[in-house]
Scaffold this motif. Structure first.
Motif, PDB file in Angstrom:
ATOM      1  N   ASP A  93       0.828  -1.217   0.000  1.00 54.34           N
ATOM      2  CA  ASP A  93       0.000   0.000   0.000  1.00 54.34           C
ATOM      3  C   ASP A  93       0.858   1.261   0.000  1.00 54.34           C
ATOM      4  OD1 ASP A  93      -2.850  -1.107   2.062  1.00 54.34           O
ATOM      5  OD2 ASP A  93      -2.530  -1.127  -0.109  1.00 54.34           O
ATOM      6  N   MET A  94       1.918   1.281   0.785  1.00 53.90           N
ATOM      7  CA  MET A  94       2.772   2.473   0.809  1.00 53.90           C
ATOM      8  C   MET A  94       3.366   2.713  -0.570  1.00 53.90           C
ATOM      9  SD  MET A  94       4.865   2.868   4.345  1.00 53.90           S
ATOM     10  CE  MET A  94       5.446   1.189   4.614  1.00 53.90           C
ATOM     11  N   ARG A 131      12.334  11.703  -5.841  1.00 52.30           N
ATOM     12  CA  ARG A 131      11.470  11.281  -4.742  1.00 52.30           C
ATOM     13  C   ARG A 131      10.998   9.839  -4.874  1.00 52.30           C
ATOM     14  NH1 ARG A 131       6.745  15.068  -2.244  1.00 52.30           N
ATOM     15  NH2 ARG A 131       8.621  16.021  -1.435  1.00 52.30           N
TER      16      ARG A 131
ATOM     17  N   LEU B  51       9.408   7.872   3.889  1.00 52.88           N
ATOM     18  CA  LEU B  51       9.697   7.133   2.657  1.00 52.88           C
ATOM     19  C   LEU B  51       9.649   8.015   1.412  1.00 52.88           C
ATOM     20  CD1 LEU B  51      10.290   4.196   1.664  1.00 52.88           C
ATOM     21  CD2 LEU B  51       7.839   3.984   1.237  1.00 52.88           C
ATOM     22  N   PHE B  52       8.647   8.880   1.342  1.00 53.87           N
ATOM     23  CA  PHE B  52       8.511   9.784   0.195  1.00 53.87           C
ATOM     24  C   PHE B  52       8.661  11.248   0.614  1.00 53.87           C
ATOM     25  CE2 PHE B  52       7.574   6.349  -2.548  1.00 53.87           C
ATOM     26  CZ  PHE B  52       6.619   5.531  -1.969  1.00 53.87           C
ATOM     27  N   GLN B  54       7.381  12.843   2.973  1.00 52.72           N
ATOM     28  CA  GLN B  54       6.136  13.512   3.338  1.00 52.72           C
ATOM     29  C   GLN B  54       5.563  12.950   4.636  1.00 52.72           C
ATOM     30  OE1 GLN B  54       4.278  12.143  -0.275  1.00 52.72           O
ATOM     31  NE2 GLN B  54       3.986  14.222  -1.020  1.00 52.72           N
ATOM     32  N   LYS B  64       7.670   2.544  10.017  1.00 55.85           N
ATOM     33  CA  LYS B  64       7.414   3.977   9.870  1.00 55.85           C
ATOM     34  C   LYS B  64       6.492   4.095   8.655  1.00 55.85           C
ATOM     35  CE  LYS B  64      11.592   5.987  11.906  1.00 55.85           C
ATOM     36  NZ  LYS B  64      12.071   4.783  12.614  1.00 55.85           N
ATOM     37  N   MET B  65       5.203   4.064   8.899  1.00 57.76           N
ATOM     38  CA  MET B  65       4.258   4.043   7.784  1.00 57.76           C
ATOM     39  C   MET B  65       3.967   5.441   7.280  1.00 57.76           C
ATOM     40  SD  MET B  65       1.501   1.027   8.287  1.00 57.76           S
ATOM     41  CE  MET B  65       1.115   1.224   6.543  1.00 57.76           C
ATOM     42  N   VAL B  66       3.905   5.568   5.984  1.00 56.68           N
ATOM     43  CA  VAL B  66       3.492   6.815   5.344  1.00 56.68           C
ATOM     44  C   VAL B  66       2.354   6.511   4.383  1.00 56.68           C
ATOM     45  CG1 VAL B  66       5.775   7.879   5.546  1.00 56.68           C
ATOM     46  CG2 VAL B  66       5.185   6.569   3.496  1.00 56.68           C
ATOM     47  N   GLN B  67       1.789   7.586   3.824  1.00 56.25           N
ATOM     48  CA  GLN B  67       0.644   7.492   2.911  1.00 56.25           C
ATOM     49  C   GLN B  67      -0.632   7.159   3.693  1.00 56.25           C
ATOM     50  OE1 GLN B  67       0.290   8.331  -0.196  1.00 56.25           O
ATOM     51  NE2 GLN B  67       2.420   8.772  -0.667  1.00 56.25           N
ATOM     52  N   ALA B  70      -2.488   3.840   3.194  1.00 56.15           N
ATOM     53  CA  ALA B  70      -1.740   2.678   3.660  1.00 56.15           C
ATOM     54  C   ALA B  70      -1.893   2.554   5.174  1.00 56.15           C
ATOM     55  CB  ALA B  70      -0.268   2.813   3.277  1.00 56.15           C
TER      56      ALA B  70
END
Lengths: 221, 221
Positions: A93-94, A131, B51-52, B54, B64-67, B70
């Motif tokens: 998902d990420m 990015r 990760l991105f 942001q 370390k979850m992003v989005q 997700a």
């Protein structure tokens, strides 16, 4: 009824293209119904086929699915392209959501006024090169596997290939600094289902042509 | 380490608010690290936490979850707020994605310049009243259950409540024509974990004050 999924959209990539990639990668044959005029869209609405009055819509397994992510999640889940557990799904998902952000700016580029296009393209290439692509180069480098998650083909790999090919349409040497993505691209392109989808005559759509934009806008506005 | 999830974001609702809602509904306590300046964001970036590059970012279960999606999908899956099978998930995803479109409009409304607010509000209320709220009123009417999917609380119910309350902040009688949504709102608001989140002093963020907008924008631009 053939039992195949039926995709309702306009005859462009837009928001339906990732759905077609995923179905193709899963080896699932599908049919398409193209909206050509605003009346076509209005008819779907009046017939109660569109939950939020919008396309994409995919008829699949007795459902009229709308919302791109809902459609993609269902297909990925059904065809085992969504990892084996919650943590693999989290990674997938990420990655997929990051790529969706890039896809949005690529998709919207076609609709930028002429005097903004150059700056917009520079932004897309900057984001892609600084990015997004480095993240996936690093993922592949860190684990050394052929696929992004769980050593198995997932929707993240399909999405990454689609993204790579789109970026290369803007700049053919976009992968110059990313050797692992280059071999990833070759490898995934050669998996039989995807190889078939990349052949001429498949249901893959070409990039949007400027001359087609007015009729497209007329359908949605 | 407390073991609680840690949320990294600015001191606004923004894209983190749905995550706060879902954790709260699941009864999960969490901590927040508030970004106050651009330097705070830069530090997270240079420390390799994003990760991105942001936020939102949520530290949870060693990741370390992003989005946003997700993160929401992971929380929903972990705490059984995502339906019992693929088809229930498809319904939940459709509803949540439709609400996400509405949420984007509501979220950005806070940041619209004063001279655009009235027109923007009219657009939001038009979409809410004619495109989104009727769908959920009908879902509840058709099956007569307390929850949107599978007769059980899911992330779709949490998202619907969040958006209903967001609309009512803009226009207190937003639910005037939707009796089932009114009782849904009352019922959901009384669920203990949600009731607690709706009390003063909880992690729920208020609408941004106009005087604070410049400093928030300065973090991200």
């Amino acid at each position: 009824m053939s039992g195949k999924p039926v995709l309702h959209y306009v005859s462009v990539r837009g928001r339906m293209e990732p759905v077609k990639w995923l179905l193709a990668a899963a080896g699932v044959e599908f049919e398409e119904r193209f909206l050509e005029t605003k009346e076509d869209l209005q008819k779907l609405r009046a017939d109660g086929c569109l939950l939020f009055q919008q396309v994409p819509m995919v008829e699949i397994d007795g459902m009229k699915l709308v919302q791109t992510r809902a459609i993609l999640n269902y297909i990925a889940g059904k065809y085992n392209l969504y990892g084996k557990d919650l943590k693999e799904r989290a990674l997938i998902d990420m990655y997929v959501e990051g790529m969706a952000d890039l896809y949005d700016i690529i998709m919207n580029h076609d609709f930028k006024p002429a005097n903004e296009k150059e700056k917009d393209l520079a932004n897309i290439m900057d984001k892609a090169t600084n990015r997004y692509l480095p993240v996936f180069e690093k993922v592949l480098k860190d684990h050394g596997h052929d696929f992004l998650v769980g050593n198995k083909l997932s929707r993240a790999d399909v999405n990454l290939l689609e993204t790579i090919l789109m970026v290369e349409e803007f700049k053919p040497d976009a992968l110059a600094k990313f050797p692992l993505l280059q071999s990833f691209k070759a490898r995934i392109s050669n998996t039989p289902n995807i190889k078939k989808f990349l052949q001429p005559g498949s249901q893959r759509k070409p990039p949007l042509q400027e001359k087609d934009i007015p009729s497209l806008m007329a359908i949605f506005h």
